[in-house]
Write a protein that holds these residues in place. Sequence first.
Motif, PDB file in Angstrom:
ATOM      1  N   LEU A  37     -62.276  16.504  56.188  1.00 44.92           N
ATOM      2  CA  LEU A  37     -63.239  16.107  57.215  1.00 44.92           C
ATOM      3  C   LEU A  37     -63.508  14.610  57.209  1.00 44.92           C
ATOM      4  O   LEU A  37     -63.709  14.002  58.264  1.00 44.92           O
ATOM      5  N   ALA A  38     -63.502  14.024  56.020  1.00 42.24           N
ATOM      6  CA  ALA A  38     -63.780  12.592  55.906  1.00 42.24           C
ATOM      7  C   ALA A  38     -62.547  11.731  56.192  1.00 42.24           C
ATOM      8  O   ALA A  38     -62.645  10.511  56.314  1.00 42.24           O
ATOM      9  N   GLY A  39     -61.377  12.379  56.274  1.00 45.13           N
ATOM     10  CA  GLY A  39     -60.146  11.625  56.496  1.00 45.13           C
ATOM     11  C   GLY A  39     -59.625  10.944  55.250  1.00 45.13           C
ATOM     12  O   GLY A  39     -58.848   9.998  55.327  1.00 45.13           O
ATOM     13  N   THR A  40     -60.048  11.428  54.078  1.00 43.68           N
ATOM     14  CA  THR A  40     -59.628  10.806  52.814  1.00 43.68           C
ATOM     15  C   THR A  40     -58.753  11.728  51.975  1.00 43.68           C
ATOM     16  O   THR A  40     -58.536  11.454  50.801  1.00 43.68           O
ATOM     17  N   TYR A  41     -58.267  12.827  52.557  1.00 49.60           N
ATOM     18  CA  TYR A  41     -57.416  13.740  51.804  1.00 49.60           C
ATOM     19  C   TYR A  41     -56.171  12.973  51.379  1.00 49.60           C
ATOM     20  O   TYR A  41     -55.518  12.333  52.202  1.00 49.60           O
ATOM     21  N   PRO A  42     -55.813  12.997  50.076  1.00 49.97           N
ATOM     22  CA  PRO A  42     -54.758  12.123  49.567  1.00 49.97           C
ATOM     23  C   PRO A  42     -53.332  12.520  49.944  1.00 49.97           C
ATOM     24  O   PRO A  42     -52.409  11.740  49.757  1.00 49.97           O
ATOM     25  N   ALA A  43     -53.142  13.702  50.481  1.00 54.48           N
ATOM     26  CA  ALA A  43     -51.795  14.155  50.847  1.00 54.48           C
ATOM     27  C   ALA A  43     -51.772  14.509  52.335  1.00 54.48           C
ATOM     28  O   ALA A  43     -52.746  14.288  53.054  1.00 54.48           O
ATOM     29  N   SER A  44     -50.674  15.070  52.773  1.00 51.51           N
ATOM     30  CA  SER A  44     -50.570  15.508  54.160  1.00 51.51           C
ATOM     31  C   SER A  44     -51.569  16.635  54.420  1.00 51.51           C
ATOM     32  O   SER A  44     -51.763  17.515  53.589  1.00 51.51           O
ATOM     33  N   THR A  45     -52.192  16.602  55.573  1.00 50.12           N
ATOM     34  CA  THR A  45     -53.165  17.641  55.934  1.00 50.12           C
ATOM     35  C   THR A  45     -52.529  18.751  56.773  1.00 50.12           C
ATOM     36  O   THR A  45     -53.241  19.591  57.317  1.00 50.12           O
ATOM     37  N   ASP A  46     -51.214  18.782  56.854  1.00 54.18           N
ATOM     38  CA  ASP A  46     -50.537  19.781  57.680  1.00 54.18           C
ATOM     39  C   ASP A  46     -50.887  21.209  57.271  1.00 54.18           C
ATOM     40  O   ASP A  46     -51.138  22.061  58.121  1.00 54.18           O
ATOM     41  N   LYS A  47     -50.896  21.487  55.972  1.00 54.73           N
ATOM     42  CA  LYS A  47     -51.197  22.848  55.508  1.00 54.73           C
ATOM     43  C   LYS A  47     -52.654  23.207  55.784  1.00 54.73           C
ATOM     44  O   LYS A  47     -52.960  24.341  56.158  1.00 54.73           O
ATOM     45  N   ILE A  48     -53.540  22.250  55.610  1.00 57.58           N
ATOM     46  CA  ILE A  48     -54.954  22.502  55.893  1.00 57.58           C
ATOM     47  C   ILE A  48     -55.132  22.759  57.390  1.00 57.58           C
ATOM     48  O   ILE A  48     -55.818  23.702  57.788  1.00 57.58           O
ATOM     49  N   ALA A  49     -54.496  21.936  58.214  1.00 53.35           N
ATOM     50  CA  ALA A  49     -54.590  22.101  59.665  1.00 53.35           C
ATOM     51  C   ALA A  49     -54.077  23.483  60.068  1.00 53.35           C
ATOM     52  O   ALA A  49     -54.707  24.165  60.884  1.00 53.35           O
ATOM     53  N   ARG A  50     -52.964  23.913  59.495  1.00 55.11           N
ATOM     54  CA  ARG A  50     -52.404  25.229  59.822  1.00 55.11           C
ATOM     55  C   ARG A  50     -53.372  26.347  59.451  1.00 55.11           C
ATOM     56  O   ARG A  50     -53.582  27.281  60.206  1.00 55.11           O
ATOM     57  N   ARG A  51     -53.998  26.232  58.276  1.00 55.13           N
ATOM     58  CA  ARG A  51     -54.956  27.260  57.850  1.00 55.13           C
ATOM     59  C   ARG A  51     -56.182  27.285  58.753  1.00 55.13           C
ATOM     60  O   ARG A  51     -56.697  28.353  59.091  1.00 55.13           O
TER      61      ARG A  51
END
Length: 103
Positions: A37-51
């Motif tokens: 949510l903060a835009g500070t996730y250290p890796a790709s957010t593709d898996k989070i977005a998919r979930r």
Amino acid sequence: MTDWKALLAEAVDAHPRGRAGVAEAMGLSRSAISQALAGTYPASTDKIARRVLDHYDRPDCPLVGRVIERALCRRISLIPEPRGGDARARWVICQTCPNKPKE
């Protein structure tokens, strides 16, 4: 495409336990939700977005006439073209649907 961050923020606001509840529901950590949510996730957010999309994006399906889960939408609409009959007629409806996910 649906804005997964907006969906995630809405889910967090709506859940009684906030980020912790949403994280638990999706099988993620609370810190992953916070960082995404903060835009500070250290890796790709593709898996989070998919979930997030699979869990919270529920399209109104013209084929079944109700809201369905995104995973079901993907499973129905992304099959190979059937040879004929009712299965092909249903497949054609899915191919022209504005909710059809990208492959």
